[in-house]
Write an enzyme that holds these catalytic residues in place. Structure first.
Site, PDB file in Angstrom:
ATOM      1  N   GLU A 155     -10.299   1.568 -11.718  1.00 11.65           N
ATOM      2  CA  GLU A 155     -10.303   2.869 -11.051  1.00 11.65           C
ATOM      3  C   GLU A 155      -9.652   3.926 -11.934  1.00 11.65           C
ATOM      4  O   GLU A 155      -9.300   3.662 -13.079  1.00 11.65           O
ATOM      5  CB  GLU A 155      -9.603   2.748  -9.686  1.00 11.65           C
ATOM      6  CG  GLU A 155     -10.368   1.800  -8.777  1.00 11.65           C
ATOM      7  CD  GLU A 155      -9.913   1.799  -7.337  1.00 11.65           C
ATOM      8  OE1 GLU A 155      -8.831   2.341  -7.038  1.00 11.65           O
ATOM      9  OE2 GLU A 155     -10.639   1.239  -6.501  1.00 11.65           O
ATOM     10  N   CYS A 164       2.272  -1.757  -6.453  1.00 15.67           N
ATOM     11  CA  CYS A 164       1.531  -2.848  -7.096  1.00 15.67           C
ATOM     12  C   CYS A 164       1.983  -3.040  -8.542  1.00 15.67           C
ATOM     13  O   CYS A 164       1.989  -4.136  -9.058  1.00 15.67           O
ATOM     14  CB  CYS A 164       0.039  -2.553  -7.053  1.00 15.67           C
ATOM     15  SG  CYS A 164      -0.382  -0.971  -7.823  1.00 15.67           S
ATOM     16  N   ASN A 178       1.081   2.207   0.660  1.00 13.95           N
ATOM     17  CA  ASN A 178       2.174   2.716  -0.172  1.00 13.95           C
ATOM     18  C   ASN A 178       1.928   4.062  -0.851  1.00 13.95           C
ATOM     19  O   ASN A 178       2.872   4.638  -1.377  1.00 13.95           O
ATOM     20  CB  ASN A 178       2.597   1.662  -1.205  1.00 13.95           C
ATOM     21  CG  ASN A 178       1.479   1.249  -2.122  1.00 13.95           C
ATOM     22  OD1 ASN A 178       0.313   1.352  -1.764  1.00 13.95           O
ATOM     23  ND2 ASN A 178       1.810   0.806  -3.311  1.00 13.95           N
ATOM     24  N   GLU A 197      -8.389  -3.744  -5.749  1.00 14.33           N
ATOM     25  CA  GLU A 197      -7.148  -3.380  -6.452  1.00 14.33           C
ATOM     26  C   GLU A 197      -6.025  -4.076  -5.709  1.00 14.33           C
ATOM     27  O   GLU A 197      -5.643  -3.646  -4.616  1.00 14.33           O
ATOM     28  CB  GLU A 197      -6.940  -1.862  -6.398  1.00 14.33           C
ATOM     29  CG  GLU A 197      -7.862  -1.073  -7.286  1.00 14.33           C
ATOM     30  CD  GLU A 197      -7.414  -1.071  -8.745  1.00 14.33           C
ATOM     31  OE1 GLU A 197      -6.358  -1.651  -9.058  1.00 14.33           O
ATOM     32  OE2 GLU A 197      -8.140  -0.501  -9.568  1.00 14.33           O
TER      33      GLU A 197
HETATM   34  P1  NAD Z   1      -2.787  -5.164   3.196  1.00  7.69           P
HETATM   35  O1  NAD Z   1      -3.696  -6.063   2.470  1.00  7.69           O
HETATM   36  O2  NAD Z   1      -1.928  -5.713   4.263  1.00  7.69           O
HETATM   37  O3  NAD Z   1      -3.601  -3.951   3.866  1.00  7.69           O
HETATM   38  C1  NAD Z   1      -4.415  -3.093   3.114  1.00  7.69           C
HETATM   39  C2  NAD Z   1      -5.467  -2.478   3.999  1.00  7.69           C
HETATM   40  O4  NAD Z   1      -6.352  -3.481   4.490  1.00  7.69           O
HETATM   41  C3  NAD Z   1      -4.931  -1.772   5.226  1.00  7.69           C
HETATM   42  O5  NAD Z   1      -5.684  -0.602   5.432  1.00  7.69           O
HETATM   43  C4  NAD Z   1      -5.168  -2.782   6.323  1.00  7.69           C
HETATM   44  O6  NAD Z   1      -5.236  -2.197   7.593  1.00  7.69           O
HETATM   45  C5  NAD Z   1      -6.502  -3.358   5.901  1.00  7.69           C
HETATM   46  N1  NAD Z   1      -6.842  -4.685   6.397  1.00  7.69           N
HETATM   47  C6  NAD Z   1      -6.005  -5.696   6.770  1.00  7.69           C
HETATM   48  N2  NAD Z   1      -6.714  -6.800   7.091  1.00  7.69           N
HETATM   49  C7  NAD Z   1      -8.029  -6.484   6.914  1.00  7.69           C
HETATM   50  C8  NAD Z   1      -9.251  -7.209   7.061  1.00  7.69           C
HETATM   51  N3  NAD Z   1      -9.272  -8.491   7.454  1.00  7.69           N
HETATM   52  N4  NAD Z   1     -10.416  -6.580   6.785  1.00  7.69           N
HETATM   53  C9  NAD Z   1     -10.418  -5.297   6.346  1.00  7.69           C
HETATM   54  N5  NAD Z   1      -9.293  -4.558   6.196  1.00  7.69           N
HETATM   55  C10 NAD Z   1      -8.115  -5.147   6.469  1.00  7.69           C
HETATM   56  O7  NAD Z   1      -1.902  -4.449   2.062  1.00  7.69           O
HETATM   57  P2  NAD Z   1      -0.646  -3.471   2.249  1.00  7.69           P
HETATM   58  O8  NAD Z   1       0.493  -4.230   2.801  1.00  7.69           O
HETATM   59  O9  NAD Z   1      -1.079  -2.208   2.924  1.00  7.69           O
HETATM   60  O10 NAD Z   1      -0.386  -3.093   0.732  1.00  7.69           O
HETATM   61  C11 NAD Z   1       0.386  -3.882  -0.125  1.00  7.69           C
HETATM   62  C12 NAD Z   1      -0.473  -4.617  -1.127  1.00  7.69           C
HETATM   63  O11 NAD Z   1      -1.366  -3.713  -1.777  1.00  7.69           O
HETATM   64  C13 NAD Z   1       0.353  -5.229  -2.252  1.00  7.69           C
HETATM   65  O12 NAD Z   1      -0.148  -6.497  -2.579  1.00  7.69           O
HETATM   66  C14 NAD Z   1       0.137  -4.251  -3.395  1.00  7.69           C
HETATM   67  O13 NAD Z   1       0.374  -4.792  -4.670  1.00  7.69           O
HETATM   68  C15 NAD Z   1      -1.293  -3.865  -3.193  1.00  7.69           C
HETATM   69  N6  NAD Z   1      -1.614  -2.598  -3.853  1.00  7.69           N
HETATM   70  C16 NAD Z   1      -2.406  -2.640  -4.980  1.00  7.69           C
HETATM   71  C17 NAD Z   1      -2.690  -1.460  -5.679  1.00  7.69           C
HETATM   72  C18 NAD Z   1      -3.524  -1.471  -6.928  1.00  7.69           C
HETATM   73  O14 NAD Z   1      -3.936  -0.404  -7.373  1.00  7.69           O
HETATM   74  N7  NAD Z   1      -3.771  -2.618  -7.550  1.00  7.69           N
HETATM   75  C19 NAD Z   1      -2.174  -0.253  -5.209  1.00  7.69           C
HETATM   76  C20 NAD Z   1      -1.384  -0.256  -4.060  1.00  7.69           C
HETATM   77  C21 NAD Z   1      -1.122  -1.434  -3.393  1.00  7.69           C
END
Ligand code: NAD
Length: 489
Positions: free
Chosen positions: A469, A295, A162, A260
């Site tokens: 962070e 998030c 995002n 995060e």
């Molecule tokens: P996601 O968990 O689907 O993917 C995040 C990353 O992890 C991607 O790069 C993906 O390719 C990778 N990934 C997926 N499976 C993996 C595995 N088994 N091992 C290692 N890497 C793997 O998340 P998303 O859909 O990209 O993002 C949305 C989520 O992120 C929401 O829950 C949102 O709240 C959270 N988010 C949190 C913050 C924060 O600062 N707290 C910021 C942005 C987004």
């Protein structure tokens, strides 16, 4: 104009996208590639490298080989490199922002702001280089005891879809300044800006110090997490993936993992609140520019029952002004969701809410057509135990819940598995303090939402994560303390 001239990529399909591995721009093994989609149209945007376990192993090996040299580089020189990367980013803001708009669907005006933020954060960490200090401790008389902060070695930096360019740039700065080498893995859905940063930055960092690997599924990230030379993993994404990473990390070594993760953030409105500010705060807090894919989205509005009808009406009027559209169109305030599958998920959450007894005030039906659009949606009559009140939707959906007493507001706000952010609107100073203290969240606003103030630690409690962070804690989190005892004879 050549690629190196920093042209704006209006047609990413014409570009030969490469990994940055061992200081070289390289295709994935066997030239494996996968398609990246434009969420505003559903059309294929580009074909990018699909790094497998062998590509990851070679990249991490080079990062490990470079680690001792980088850790031994004067900290001011490491900071200077990070500043140089920030300068290069500044020279390419428009291009990186356009790439994020193309493959994330986010409005261009918002991506320009996002990339600007990244440069600011990178410089903040560079400015703090000399704060990477230890302590002397009077543990015994006649001897010398001191500590030093030492880097981990190779850091895996895995990010969500995002804020592709902002995360890709800003989240590599702290580990680099702290003396680690970094392997960045962008989201499979939005890899273009990170890959472009790899091209732009390759000549400005020593080989292996910074690398980028893109991949289509879980294999790339999983291989990175499990690599024995990776001892520090910093992850931004969903709780589900965060747990998978904790598991994989534990199965492959003793590793330091910061997470995060998601949120189901409460915005609590007391009867003395300034309602104009609440309405603007609720809209700002939802991050509609990202179609609620944030998030920190304030997806639960908890309002005192006496104000609920008025606030719902005013929110409806304001949400009807949200302009959904393609990221480059004038006046657009909300883009599409990231994929058709995600739009279907958001729609299913709203249907479930209605089945559970919530009332649809506005929005709620996805338009037909190529792009993955979903309207700004308001649900009224939501109860704390409904699924929509407990699940992160990651879409443009606000649920309105009511309360009668301050204690009830606290209980409902804290009664979910998440604890990332919370907002409280009141003019009563004492109540503001009490509520801010009572919120089980890592980042709390009084009479505001969404703003990340530079240097303030950001992160969550409970299922929202571990670690902080955007702050000194992030910089120090990429070091381990080493203790020295000089016993003098
Ligand atoms: P996601 O968990 O689907 O993917 C995040 C990353 O992890 C991607 O790069 C993906 O390719 C990778 N990934 C997926 N499976 C993996 C595995 N088994 N091992 C290692 N890497 C793997 O998340 P998303 O859909 O990209 O993002 C949305 C989520 O992120 C929401 O829950 C949102 O709240 C959270 N988010 C949190 C913050 C924060 O600062 N707290 C910021 C942005 C987004």
């Amino acid at each position: 104009m050549s690629q190196a001239d920093g042209q704006v990529f209006d047609d990413p399909s014409a570009h030969d996208w490469r990994l940055l591995s061992a200081g070289r721009l390289t295709p994935a093994a066997g030239d494996a590639r996968y398609d990246v989609e434009n969420p505003a149209t559903g059309a294929t945007l580009a074909r990018v490298p699909d790094a497998g376990a062998a590509d990851v192993a070679a990249t991490v090996q080079a990062a490990d080989d470079a680690a001792a040299g980088w850790a031994g580089t004067d900290v001011r020189e490491r900071a200077a490199v990070v500043r140089r990367l920030a300068d290069v980013l500044d020279q390419h803001v428009e291009e990186i922002a356009r790439l994020d708009s193309l493959d994330g669907g986010f409005p261009l005006w918002m991506m320009r702001k996002d990339i600007g933020t990244a440069g600011d954060r990178m410089r903040m960490f560079a400015d703090w280089a000399l704060h990477l200090r230890g302590e002397t401790i009077p543990s015994s008389t006649g001897n010398v005891h001191f500590t030093e902060r030492v880097p981990f070695g190779v850091v895996a930096r895995i990010i969500a879809y995002n804020h592709p360019g902002m995360f890709g740039a800003s989240k590599i700065a702290a580990p680099l300044v702290a003396g680690n080498t970094v392997v960045l893995k962008p989201s499979d859905l939005t890899p273009l800006s990170a890959l472009r940063l790899g091209e732009l930055w390759a000549e400005h960092v020593p080989a292996g110090v910074f690398s980028v690997v893109s991949g289509s599924g879980v294999e790339t990230g999983d291989a990175l997490v499990r690599h024995p030379a990776v001892r520090r993993i910093a992850f931004t994404g969903s709780p589900q993936t965060g747990r998978a990473i904790q598991r994989a990390a534990a199965e492959s070594g003793v590793k330091d993992v910061s997470l995060e993760l998601g949120g189901k953030n409460a915005l609590v409105v007391f009867p003395d609140a300034d309602l104009d500010a609440v309405v603007e705060g609720a809209v700002k807090g939802m991050n509609f520019a990202f179609a609620g894919q944030s998030c920190g989205s304030t997806s639960r509005v908890l309002v005192h029952a006496d104000l609920a009808a008025e606030l719902v009406d005013r929110l409806r009027q304001r949400l009807e002004k949200v302009v959904a559209g393609a990221p480059f169109d004038d006046g657009v305030t909300m883009g599409p969701l990231i994929s058709a599958a995600h739009r279907d998920r958001v729609a299913a959450h709203v249907r479930t809410a209605l089945d559970d007894g919530a009332r649809l005030v506005c929005g709620g039906d996805a338009p037909a057509g190529g792009g993955h659009y979903y309207p700004a949606t308001l649900l009224d009559g939501v109860e704390p135990d409904m699924r929509v009140a407990r699940t992160e939707i990651f879409g443009p959906v606000i649920s309105v819940l009511t309360f009668r007493t301050e204690q009830e507001a606290v209980d409902v706000a804290n009664g979910v598995d998440f604890g990332l952010t919370a907002s409280v609107y009141t003019r009563d100073f004492d109540r503001a303090h009490r509520m801010a203290r009572a919120m089980r969240a890592g980042y709390v606003w009084v009479n505001d939402t969404s703003t990340h103030f530079i240097g303030m630690p950001f992160g969550g409690v409970k299922e929202s994560g571990v670690g902080r962070e955007e702050s000194m804690e992030e910089l120090l989190g990429y070091t381990q303390i080493k203790s020295y005892n000089l016993v003098l004879r």
